[in-house]
Structures are given as structure tokens and as C-alpha cells.
Design a protein around this motif. Structure first.
Motif, PDB file in Angstrom:
ATOM      1  N   LEU A  97       0.825  -1.210   0.000  1.00  0.00           N
ATOM      2  CA  LEU A  97       0.000   0.000   0.000  1.00  0.00           C
ATOM      3  C   LEU A  97       0.858   1.259   0.000  1.00  0.00           C
ATOM      4  CD1 LEU A  97      -2.804  -1.017   2.537  1.00  0.00           C
ATOM      5  CD2 LEU A  97      -2.948  -0.955   0.047  1.00  0.00           C
ATOM      6  N   THR A  98       1.940   1.234   0.775  1.00  0.00           N
ATOM      7  CA  THR A  98       2.837   2.395   0.826  1.00  0.00           C
ATOM      8  C   THR A  98       3.512   2.630  -0.516  1.00  0.00           C
ATOM      9  OG1 THR A  98       3.251   1.902   3.162  1.00  0.00           O
ATOM     10  CG2 THR A  98       4.747   3.432   2.086  1.00  0.00           C
ATOM     11  N   ASP A  99       3.975   1.562  -1.150  1.00  0.00           N
ATOM     12  CA  ASP A  99       4.615   1.690  -2.460  1.00  0.00           C
ATOM     13  C   ASP A  99       3.624   2.191  -3.501  1.00  0.00           C
ATOM     14  OD1 ASP A  99       6.997   1.132  -4.220  1.00  0.00           O
ATOM     15  OD2 ASP A  99       5.558  -0.201  -5.173  1.00  0.00           O
ATOM     16  N   ASN A 100       2.382   1.737  -3.435  1.00  0.00           N
ATOM     17  CA  ASN A 100       1.355   2.211  -4.376  1.00  0.00           C
ATOM     18  C   ASN A 100       1.090   3.704  -4.196  1.00  0.00           C
ATOM     19  OD1 ASN A 100       1.052  -0.338  -5.464  1.00  0.00           O
ATOM     20  ND2 ASN A 100      -0.751  -0.842  -4.243  1.00  0.00           N
ATOM     21  N   MET A 101       1.150   4.174  -2.950  1.00  0.00           N
ATOM     22  CA  MET A 101       0.946   5.611  -2.705  1.00  0.00           C
ATOM     23  C   MET A 101       2.068   6.435  -3.320  1.00  0.00           C
ATOM     24  SD  MET A 101      -0.289   5.369   1.267  1.00  0.00           S
ATOM     25  CE  MET A 101      -0.125   7.127   1.540  1.00  0.00           C
ATOM     26  N   VAL A 102       3.313   5.997  -3.118  1.00  0.00           N
ATOM     27  CA  VAL A 102       4.467   6.750  -3.639  1.00  0.00           C
ATOM     28  C   VAL A 102       4.459   6.762  -5.163  1.00  0.00           C
ATOM     29  CG1 VAL A 102       6.975   6.811  -3.740  1.00  0.00           C
ATOM     30  CG2 VAL A 102       5.844   6.277  -1.580  1.00  0.00           C
TER      31      VAL A 102
END
Length: 226
Positions: free
Chosen positions: A117-122
Motif C-alpha cells: 500500500l505504501t509503495d502504491n501511494m508513492v
């Protein structure tokens, strides 16, 4: 009392037609067998996805306050709150890393999930995502009218869908729909809602499908043999 009863048995002679005339058997004096237990700590395996670092581009700003994360980029801004099982840390090299705070099965599950989820946000606020759909069928077409996506899918009336503010929808050749934006989950949800109106059927393949979707086809009923 049980031990006294067991110990009272002595070796004796038994006459049996199957085992011979004279056989000797003995009964153990201990009533219960010894059972051993070993105390061993079982550790959950670390997620292969969760342990990978996350690269942050120069045009993305990270704001971390406790368990709350805010990511801002040229395309938009997203926020995420982490559960107590995991935490996000920023290394001196500039990479982000998601770590487990406890060793439980749920923490192992949250580890890989929140790293993704964090990588998708970035990636979303810096580059963006897109999802493509194709309309297959005679008379099936789509158009964008203002903030609405209008679908003609063989019903008695056209289907009108409100386009969210964070998404962009483009229609090419009346049958190709492209949904783009910076929130990957919202893109996937909107595309799935469009597809849900007319999922592709397995005989002729008519309906709304993803551009990379493979529809398993079935053979129709064969004619009567003469």
C-alpha cells in the motif's frame, strides 16, 4: 490405590489354545507412561514483500507522524494509518522500510500488505496508474459527458456513472475506456464497477472486459446429428 492394584499383579501361568500351553506375561508397575514436552518458540517467517525497501522520488514529500503517513506528489496527495502490528521508518539513505513491531501471524500479514500500500501511494502521486477496459458487442459503446461516463450495453436505457474527482476517464473508438489517476484502489474499484454492468459471457465473449483479461470460451450446443 491404583499403583497398589497394579503392583499386586505378579507373573503367572496362563493356559491358551492359541499361544501354547504355558505362557508368562508381566504387567508394568508404573500406571502411566512418561510424556515429555519441549518448550520451543515459533517465529513467523518474514514477508518477502514486506522486507523490501521503498524508493522515494525527489518530487515526492513524505510526512510521518506516529502511525500516520501523508504522501504528496505532483499528481495528488494520499494518507494512510498503520496498525499497531507494523511501523514505517525512514532510513538515512532516503528509503522507506516497513517493519513488524510484534511477532504474530497478523503482523506477518500486515507486513506485506502495508508495504504494498505504501509503495502504491508513492508511485501513484509521482507517476500514476491506469486501467483499460474494452466493450465487446454489437451496439456497445461508451462516451464521456461532462463528469459522467455513459454506457450503452444493450439495456433499454443508457447507464450513467459519476466519475470521481480524483479520476480521469477517456474513451477511444467508442469501445475503449481508460481510467487513470493516482489512487490505485479507487481506479480498480471504478473499473470493476463498470465491468460489473455487463461481465463478458463465455460463449460469444460479449460484455465489458479488461484489456489484458482472457475470457475462457465455451462451445455452444452442437446441432442434432442425423
Amino acid at each position: 490405590m491404583a499403583s497398589s492394584l497394579v503392583s499386586s499383579f505378579q507373573p503367572s501361568n496362563v493356559r491358551s489354545a492359541f499361544l501354547g500351553d504355558r505362557n508368562v506375561f508381566k504387567v508394568s508397575a508404573s500406571p502411566f507412561a512418561q510424556v515429555g514436552f519441549s518448550s520451543k518458540t515459533i517465529e513467523c517467517k518474514e514477508s518477502r514483500i514486506g522486507k523490501q525497501p521503498i524508493a522515494v522520488p525527489s518530487n515526492v514529500t513524505i510526512a510521518l507522524e506516529g502511525q500516520d503517513l501523508k504522501v504528496k506528489g505532483p499528481l495528488g496527495e494520499l494518507a494512510l494509518t498503520y496498525p499497531r502490528e507494523v511501523e514505517l521508518t525512514k532510513e538515512d539513505s532516503g528509503f522507506l522500510r516497513v517493519k513488524k513491531t510484534v511477532e504474530t501471524r497478523r503482523a506477518n500479514q500486515m507486513h506485506g500488505l502495508f508495504r504494498t500500500l505504501t509503495d502504491n501511494m508513492v508511485v501513484g502521486v509521482s507517476k500514476g496508474f491506469e486501467k483499460k477496459l474494452i466493450l465487446v458487442g454489437v451496439g456497445y459503446r461508451a462516451t464521456v459527458e461532462g463528469k459522467e461516463l455513459v454506457l450503452n450495453l444493450g439495456f433499454s436505457h443508457p447507464v450513467k456513472m459519476q466519475i470521481p474527482e480524483s479520476l480521469k476517464v477517456k474513451v477511444e473508438e467508442n469501445t475503449r475506456i481508460t481510467v487513470s489517476g493516482y489512487d490505485k484502489s479507487e481506479i480498480g474499484q471504478f473499473a470493476a464497477t463498470v465491468r460489473k454492468w455487463r461481465p463478458p459471457e463465455p460463449y460469444k465473449g460479449k460484455g465489458v472486459k479488461y484489456s489484458d483479461e482472457i475470457v475462457r470460451r465455451k462451445e455452444g450446443k452442437a446441432g442434432k446429428k442425423k
